[in-house]
Scaffold this motif. Sequence first.
Motif: not given
Length: 447
Positions: A255-267, A269-278
Amino acid sequence: MSSAALPDTLDLAAIRARHTLLLLNRLWQGDRARVDLARELGLSRSAISSIVTELLEAGLVQEVGPRLSGCAGGQGSGGKSGSGQVGRRATLLALNARAAALLAVDLGASHARVDLLDLRCTTLASRTAQHDILRGPAATYALLSRLARAVLAEAGVPREQVAGVGAGVPGPVDHATGCVVQPPNMPGWDGENVMAGLEEALGLPTRVDNDANLGALAETRFGAHRGASDLIYVKAATGIGAGVLLGGRLHRGVRGGAGEIGHISINEQGPVGRSGNPGSLESYAAAQVLVETARTRRAAGTPSTLPDPLTLADLLAHAGTDPLARAVWAEAGHHLGVAISTALNLFNPSAVVIGGRLAQAGEVFLHPLRESALSRTMRINAGGTRIDLSTLGADAGVLGAGAMLLDHLFTPLGLRHLYRVAGSGRGPPQTPSAAPLPLPHSPGGTL
């Protein structure tokens, strides 16, 4: 005409269109004589002359005078023919970059920029304004319309000479519909059809894509890694996204959503970002997070000479000198490198280019990023990969928009539109029954 003859006619038209596009692409790269084009494309002199005549009449190509200095070409190149006779100096041909213009829109979380470009993506006029994207679509389209009118007036270019509008937006774009989908950094824009909105506001056919995708197109056409077929461009700013170029083509996904590297979880157990992913990358390394981190650490006693309250501009200006700023940028580079290592192991590109405002921090940001990424990447995927800062700076967005438009104008269907914009009224050979076509669109608003 027999049914057996029809495919041959269509094939011949398609072949000629393809040859015309190959020739135009060579002239986009630089001036050439007819003899050069014949040799490089493997076509006869008569075939080249026929195509060149058509392009001259269309106004897309112009003769710019004889070749100035000795070239080891054949007869007509300014050298000697095979028989040893001195021939005429070859006449050089050039792309007429002013035959049509392009409107390039770079829309960010806090700014809007519109450039008028020629066909080589040289800026003819530019306007930038501070703009909060949270003001919503209507206010944004109104501003972009004013900026577009300003650049057209400054350059003295009529709207009819504009071949199209290319726009980059800081959110995921559904490639099939032209709509932004649940953009974390664009509240109030979910489901907005930016292509349709801009077409209505500007009165011109429009293409829209994610800003990181356009950054990748800009880098491979204009940047230090120009010509690279496997490249990842990471735009690190208010949000963090990546444009992924594989085999010379953008990888957009279904659909065109490839490359959303900012929403990859690197931890996880970490804090929740704007996308809602911890534990997402953006929850550690996005611009506002870095400012908040620096403020918190100074309040806890970390020494710093930065103003209070500090801003992102302060962190960038003192990235290499202030101890608090250095620590924040080193940590941000480390986190981004962790996410980039995943991309390296998945795609094995030849280059990763870091752009966006955070790249202005320079080596204090890049060095820990490289170290973090390469230490986590398999040797087969790390050995031949360069990780560099973009050399295009703030121009990456408008150059990428221009590159996107060129990629679609330099197609058989786009070329017909380009002929019409150039004002000749003629197009590449087509079947006798073919009617003039409108500017080509896909459901996503493509040219």
